[in-house]
Design an enzyme around this catalytic site. Structure first.
Site, PDB file in Angstrom:
ATOM      1  N   TYR A   1       0.824  -1.213   0.000  1.00 21.21           N
ATOM      2  CA  TYR A   1       0.000   0.000   0.000  1.00 21.21           C
ATOM      3  C   TYR A   1       0.858   1.262   0.000  1.00 21.21           C
ATOM      4  CZ  TYR A   1       1.038   0.807   4.917  1.00 21.21           C
ATOM      5  OH  TYR A   1       1.679   1.075   6.105  1.00 21.21           O
TER       6      TYR A   1
ATOM      7  N   ALA B   1      -0.291   5.828  -3.882  1.00 22.17           N
ATOM      8  CA  ALA B   1       0.018   4.979  -2.736  1.00 22.17           C
ATOM      9  C   ALA B   1      -0.987   5.307  -1.641  1.00 22.17           C
ATOM     10  CB  ALA B   1       1.443   5.198  -2.240  1.00 22.17           C
ATOM     11  N   LYS B   2      -1.198   4.351  -0.757  1.00 19.50           N
ATOM     12  CA  LYS B   2      -2.206   4.524   0.282  1.00 19.50           C
ATOM     13  C   LYS B   2      -1.772   5.532   1.345  1.00 19.50           C
ATOM     14  CE  LYS B   2      -6.091   3.152   2.301  1.00 19.50           C
ATOM     15  NZ  LYS B   2      -7.375   3.534   1.697  1.00 19.50           N
ATOM     16  N   SER B   3      -0.512   5.471   1.725  1.00 20.14           N
ATOM     17  CA  SER B   3      -0.013   6.308   2.813  1.00 20.14           C
ATOM     18  C   SER B   3       1.057   7.242   2.270  1.00 20.14           C
ATOM     19  CB  SER B   3       0.574   5.417   3.915  1.00 20.14           C
ATOM     20  OG  SER B   3       1.043   6.186   4.986  1.00 20.14           O
TER      21      SER B   3
END
Length: 581
Positions: free
Chosen positions: A27, A575-577
């Site tokens: 992620y 991207a997730k974070s």
């Protein structure tokens, strides 16, 4: 925003553990990945996500030390050449790196003047060569070398370093970038997220900024960990790791995007039961809400919800976290409310470090943001594997609604209403619209709304552009006529978010804006709460209705992305974070 893993063990399964752990960090970036073990000459590198590349079991070698990395590109195109790990020019050291070194060009120029050549376009290779240069010209002490990195590198970073001269050790340092250390009887690990440690380690601790760590295997096979900076005598705060439950396996749906949308009623239920008193207690305080991306739109929605409270006399502001210090000087009496799904968003953590008091909302109980907060509200809605925020933003809105409108009980009906609203009939209608738009090859979209429906429009447009790669904009409906109207023709699709007819003035003003768009031949589809709307949603209350509109935006984006054959869980370049500035 990359993910790093480093494993040191005495049972020779480091390579296996590193690759399995790395899958859980995808992620954080999935442009490319790679790994290096102590018995290799050069790192192995792959373009694309680790979940879409197969590293055959026969290729996994027995090893005691492995460092691994999954990349979100910041410096240099996506390629094997730019993938991590990176090795210094003379193969003295190999490193993996998360973050951005802002002065890397200056450092690179200095090294080039000393006859260093570079294979990649990355700032990471500069670090590797700097380590080597310091070793050959100043000292052979690795702790001194890492301390020089701490002093010379500008920006935010986390590093794991393998040095050939110290083949039984891994060194690590972090500066304002998350890094954790885990341990078990036969293994030590570094990782960007504690989830990568689960199942391999029993306990973990968070490494403090600018600490230098070393994990090593002694000659008799004993493992140990040492802190070489900060306060080396401090006792680490070791926390027990939860058992690892794989979230990679889909239960019923073909994607995490769809599965997590189906989990929204449960997420709402969880959000209705958690303690939000720290926010409710701000009733008489001026507050500033902030976040990035979807979390910022949740902050905006929260600001409208708070203003709906007739008893409120305090001030409410909302700013994007990356601009808050440029746009507003937070006052001593202000309460800063920081919202972040991961709790690791760099731009949201930055103001949290500067101000007091801070209340945060995130779906990570022990995140960096939580550490810098006076009070942290843990969403506790389970993992969200799709890059797009679905159940997380709905949960955040429910939490803000409960805190700012505590006397409004209609919010407690939302789980059942959501389930009944997004049934097969409505979803088939959305799919039918998607099919019609798809056959026209339309890729220009607007979401518009007035009042609290303006941040709803921003968020739904963000969902659409994130996952379909189409041109989509959110806009306040009243603002549309001040320039943007010139874009409208039959090739534009406009989604207009309407309040219920109970809000007579807001309803009529939005209808007037719709008429202006239709007069220019724009295709308009209305989402509202009366039978004149293209998509009719239940009429609960003026404060709860907008949250339902988020569901429409998510499902429309999902079905259009599916029709366009997009990767709905891992859209390109995202991207997730977002852990970099």
């Amino acid at each position: 925003m990359c993910g790093i893993v480093a494993v040191l063990c005495n049972n020779e399964n480091a390579e296996y553990a590193a690759l399995e752990s790395l899958k859980r960090l995808e992620y954080r970036g999935y442009d490319s990945f790679g790994y290096f073990s102590e018995n290799m000459d050069t790192p192995r590198k792959f373009v694309g996500a680790i979940s879409k590349n197969t590293v055959h079991e026969a290729e996994i070698n027995p090893s005691r030390i492995t460092i691994a990395h999954t990349r979100w590109a910041t410096h240099g195109v996506v390629s094997e050449r730019n993938s991590h790990p990176h090795t210094s020019m003379n193969k003295f050291c190999t490193i993996v790196h998360n973050g951005v070194v802002s002065n890397y060009k200056e450092l690179k120029a200095n090294l080039e003047n000393k006859n260093y050549t570079f294979y990649s376009e990355t700032d990471t290779e500069v670090i590797a060569n700097l380590v080597e240069y310091i070793f050959y010209t100043q000292t052979k002490n690795p702790i001194y070398i890492l301390n020089q990195l701490r002093l010379q590198l500008e920006g935010e970073f986390a590093l794991c370093v393998y040095i050939k001269e110290h083949p039984n050790s891994i060194f690590a340092i972090t500066k304002e970038s998350p890094l954790h250390i885990g341990k078990s009887e036969n293994k030590y690990m570094f990782a960007s997220d504690e989830i990568a440690l689960r199942g391999f380690c029993n306990v973990y601790s968070t490494i403090q900024s600018e600490e230098i760590h070393q994990i090593r295997i002694s000659k008799n096979g004993i493992l140990d960990s040492r802190i070489h900076s900060g306060n080396p005598n401090v006792l680490k705060d070791w926390r027990k790791l939860q058992a690892f439950e794989s979230t990679d396996v889909l239960k019923e749906s073909e994607s995490f995007f769809l599965e997590e949308m189906k989990e929204i009623p449960k997420a709402i239920t969880n959000s209705l039961s958690i303690d939000v008193s720290s926010l409710t207690d701000t009733h008489n305080s001026d507050i500033v809400l902030t976040g990035c991306g979807s979390a910022y739109y949740a902050a905006q929605i929260g600001s409208y919800l708070r203003v709906m409270n007739d008893r409120l006399i305090a001030r409410t502001l909302a700013f994007p976290a990356d601009e808050i210090t440029n746009a507003y000087k937070v006052q001593n009496e202000d309460v800063l409310v920081c919202i972040s799904q991961s709790g690791e968003t760099y731009d949201t953590i930055a103001p949290a470090k500067k101000y007091d008091p801070v209340i945060s909302i995130s779906n990570s109980e022990h995140s960096t943001l939580a550490k810098y907060s006076n009070h942290h509200i843990f969403q506790d809605i389970g993992p969200e594997r799709c890059v797009l925020s679905t159940k997380s933003i709905v949960s955040q809105c429910v939490i803000l609604h409960r805190a700012f409108l505590p006397r409004n009980t209609e919010i407690h009906n939302l789980p059942a209403v959501w389930t009944n609203t997004f049934d097969d009939v409505l979803l088939e209608s959305i799919q039918s619209l998607v099919n019609g738009i798809h056959t026209q090859n339309i890729d220009n979209f607007f979401h518009v709304g007035r009042g609290i429906f303006s941040p709803i429009a921003y968020e739904n447009a963000l969902k659409l552009k994130e996952v379909t790669y189409a041109h989509a904009e959110g806009m306040a409906a009243g603002f549309f006529k001040h320039g943007t109207l010139s874009l409208i023709d039959s090739r534009f699709v406009v989604f207009a978010h309407l309040p219920s007819t109970d809000e007579k003035e807001l309803y009529e003003l939005t209808q007037a804006n719709i008429s202006e768009i239709k007069a220019r031949d724009g295709q308009v589809y209305t989402i509202g709460h009366d039978d004149t709307c293209t998509f009719q949603l239940p009429n609960i209350s003026k404060s709860v209705n907008p949250i339902l509109h988020l569901g429409f935006g998510q499902y429309f984006a999902y079905y259009l992305a599916t029709a366009l054959c997009r990767d709905v869980d891992k859209p390109r370049f995202l991207a997730k974070s977002v852990t970099v500035r």
